[in-house]
Motif scaffolding. Structure first.
Motif, short mmCIF file in Angstrom:
data_model
loop_
_atom_site.label_atom_id
_atom_site.label_comp_id
_atom_site.label_asym_id
_atom_site.label_seq_id
_atom_site.Cartn_x
_atom_site.Cartn_y
_atom_site.Cartn_z
N ALA A 108 0.83 -1.22 0.00
CA ALA A 108 0.00 0.00 0.00
C ALA A 108 0.86 1.26 0.00
O ALA A 108 0.60 2.20 -0.76
CB ALA A 108 -0.94 -0.01 1.20
N VAL A 109 1.88 1.31 0.86
CA VAL A 109 2.71 2.52 0.90
C VAL A 109 3.52 2.67 -0.37
O VAL A 109 3.78 3.79 -0.84
CB VAL A 109 3.62 2.56 2.15
N LYS A 110 3.93 1.56 -0.96
CA LYS A 110 4.67 1.64 -2.21
C LYS A 110 3.77 2.06 -3.37
O LYS A 110 4.16 2.86 -4.22
CB LYS A 110 5.34 0.29 -2.52
N LYS A 111 2.58 1.54 -3.40
CA LYS A 111 1.64 1.85 -4.47
C LYS A 111 1.31 3.34 -4.51
O LYS A 111 1.25 3.95 -5.59
CB LYS A 111 0.35 1.04 -4.28
N TYR A 112 1.12 3.94 -3.35
CA TYR A 112 0.67 5.34 -3.29
C TYR A 112 1.79 6.30 -2.90
O TYR A 112 1.53 7.49 -2.71
CB TYR A 112 -0.47 5.47 -2.29
N ASP A 113 3.02 5.80 -2.77
CA ASP A 113 4.15 6.63 -2.35
C ASP A 113 3.81 7.36 -1.06
O ASP A 113 3.96 8.58 -0.93
CB ASP A 113 4.53 7.63 -3.45
N VAL A 161 -4.42 6.31 15.85
CA VAL A 161 -3.49 6.88 16.82
C VAL A 161 -3.00 5.92 17.91
O VAL A 161 -2.71 6.32 19.02
CB VAL A 161 -4.08 8.15 17.48
N THR A 162 -2.92 4.64 17.60
CA THR A 162 -2.09 3.75 18.41
C THR A 162 -0.97 3.25 17.51
O THR A 162 -1.06 3.34 16.29
CB THR A 162 -2.89 2.56 18.97
N GLN A 163 0.08 2.73 18.10
CA GLN A 163 1.25 2.41 17.29
C GLN A 163 1.11 1.11 16.51
O GLN A 163 1.78 0.91 15.51
CB GLN A 163 2.51 2.34 18.18
N TRP A 164 0.20 0.22 16.91
CA TRP A 164 0.11 -1.08 16.24
C TRP A 164 -0.88 -1.04 15.06
O TRP A 164 -1.69 -0.16 14.94
CB TRP A 164 -0.28 -2.18 17.24
N GLY A 165 -0.75 -2.05 14.19
CA GLY A 165 -1.62 -2.15 13.03
C GLY A 165 -1.26 -1.19 11.92
O GLY A 165 -2.10 -0.86 11.09
N LYS A 166 0.01 -0.78 11.88
CA LYS A 166 0.44 0.24 10.92
C LYS A 166 1.85 -0.05 10.42
O LYS A 166 2.61 -0.74 11.09
CB LYS A 166 0.42 1.62 11.57
N ILE A 167 2.16 0.51 9.27
CA ILE A 167 3.54 0.55 8.81
C ILE A 167 3.91 2.02 8.64
O ILE A 167 3.08 2.81 8.16
CB ILE A 167 3.74 -0.24 7.50
N MET A 168 5.11 2.39 9.08
CA MET A 168 5.53 3.79 9.05
C MET A 168 6.94 3.88 8.49
O MET A 168 7.80 3.06 8.83
CB MET A 168 5.51 4.38 10.46
N ARG A 169 7.16 4.89 7.65
CA ARG A 169 8.52 5.10 7.17
C ARG A 169 9.40 5.48 8.35
O ARG A 169 9.02 6.32 9.18
CB ARG A 169 8.53 6.22 6.12
N ARG A 170 10.57 4.88 8.43
CA ARG A 170 11.42 5.08 9.61
C ARG A 170 11.82 6.54 9.80
O ARG A 170 11.95 7.02 10.94
CB ARG A 170 12.67 4.21 9.51
N ASN A 171 11.99 7.28 8.71
CA ASN A 171 12.51 8.65 8.86
C ASN A 171 11.53 9.61 9.53
O ASN A 171 11.93 10.69 9.96
CB ASN A 171 13.01 9.22 7.53
N ILE A 172 10.24 9.24 9.65
CA ILE A 172 9.33 10.14 10.36
C ILE A 172 9.58 10.10 11.87
O ILE A 172 9.08 10.94 12.61
CB ILE A 172 7.84 9.85 10.06
N TRP A 173 10.39 9.11 12.30
CA TRP A 173 10.73 9.01 13.73
C TRP A 173 11.93 9.88 14.10
O TRP A 173 12.31 9.92 15.27
CB TRP A 173 11.01 7.55 14.11
N GLU A 174 12.49 10.56 13.12
CA GLU A 174 13.63 11.42 13.41
C GLU A 174 13.23 12.50 14.42
O GLU A 174 12.23 13.21 14.23
CB GLU A 174 14.14 12.08 12.13
#
Length: 322
Positions: A108-113, A161-174
């Motif tokens: 999903a994240v790859k499809k929609y960038d 707004v909970t951390q589970w059930g999601k995929i997140m790009r690592r750089n947003i954690w900077e």
């Protein structure tokens, strides 16, 4: 299927031996194979350590980190600090995931960038009996502000707004990490993460199984006072945060949620004694700040009655109304 990116899956563990095998095996059997599984043992005193180490011996994709008991926020932060993947997924150690969850979220994240994708989830009992499902009616791509509006103002079908059930790009954690020693640490940080994203994908797919168990921390009566205190602090922090980001509609929604939290807690007698006077001052202050022209008359009246007459007057007037 192309599997170019490494996906890091972070699992904090503290005394969940009863559920841990199911959790870890649901991750290691994913259809998306290019993963690293980071397990952070937060000073467990049950068989969790043995389970982690046994599984580690049989699969080189898993790393086990041991730490003194410091809380789930420290455990997750330590996982983020050592993550090598382009993407991060969190799974709680008493839950488990569908075998295609990583693949579907990643596609999903790859499809929609996009920087962030969320799937639906099912609440299940310890015996894995279905309690309730939450899932979007359709797949959609939305902005961070739209996600927050849907969370606060829409029909609750997606957990943004909970951390589970999601995929997140690592750089947003900077420059962002979970706050230590608070409850609802995921609710506190997730809006900040969302607003660092470009796009958010919502899937019409249930990939996460949230196990509701009696032994979990949120069912422990001993910590309810701190839960209340932390909840109020997070409401106040978020109201200021949304004000700073010119998200007035979401700010107003948070003010109403804050008033509801104090009112409902007072009605049920769950405001800690040490927080009673403070809660009343907060209620009075934010009642004055609320944009009263934009809320329904019934809700406006409810807030005014409680502000004017307190909980005893609110109960009395409610009985007269009936």
């Amino acid at each position: 299927m192309e599997q170019e990116d490494l996906v890091t899956i972070i699992v904090p563990v503290y005394n969940t031996a009863k559920f841990l095998n199911q959790c870890l095996h649901s991750i290691l059997r994913q259809t998306y194979k290019n993963i690293e599984l980071i397990v952070i043992d937060d000073g467990s005193t049950d068989e969790s350590v043995d389970i982690c180490e046994e599984i580690q011996r049989n699969d080189q994709r898993i790393s086990v980190i041991h730490q003194r008991n410091s809380g789930v926020s420290v455990a997750r932060n330590n996982g983020v600090d050592v993550a090598k993947g382009e993407w991060i997924i969190f799974v709680d150690s008493d839950d488990f995931i569908d075998l295609e969850m990583v693949e579907k979220l990643y596609n999903a994240v790859k499809k929609y960038d996009a920087d962030y994708a969320v799937c639906g989830y099912a609440c299940v009992s310890e015996e894995q009996k279905l309690i309730k499902e939450y899932v979007s009616e359709k797949e959609m791509v939305i902005s961070p502000s739209e996600a927050l509006k849907m969370h606060y103002l829409g029909k609750y079908t997606v957990n943004y707004v909970t951390q589970w059930g999601k995929i997140m790009r690592r750089n947003i954690w900077e420059n962002l990490r979970f706050t230590q020693n608070i409850f609802y640490e995921d609710l506190e940080i997730m809006p900040k993460l969302l607003l660092k994203c470009n796009k958010i994908v919502v899937l019409n797919y249930i990939g996460y199984r949230y196990v509701q168990r009696e032994g979990s921390i949120m069912h422990n009566e001993k910590i309810k006072d701190k839960c209340y205190e932390d909840a109020i602090k997070i409401f106040l922090q978020h109201i200021l945060f949304y004000k700073e980001h010119d998200l007035d509609e979401i700010k107003e929604a948070n003010i109403r949620l804050l008033l509801d939290k104090i009112l409902t807690s007072d009605l049920h007698g769950t405001i800690p004694i040490a927080q009673t006077d403070y809660s009343r001052r907060v209620y009075q202050e934010y009642y004055q700040m609320m944009d009263k022209e934009k809320i329904p008359l019934i809700q406006k009246t409810k807030y005014w009655i409680y502000k004017t007459f307190g909980v005893k007057g609110y109960r009395l007037l409610s009985m007269i109304k009936k």
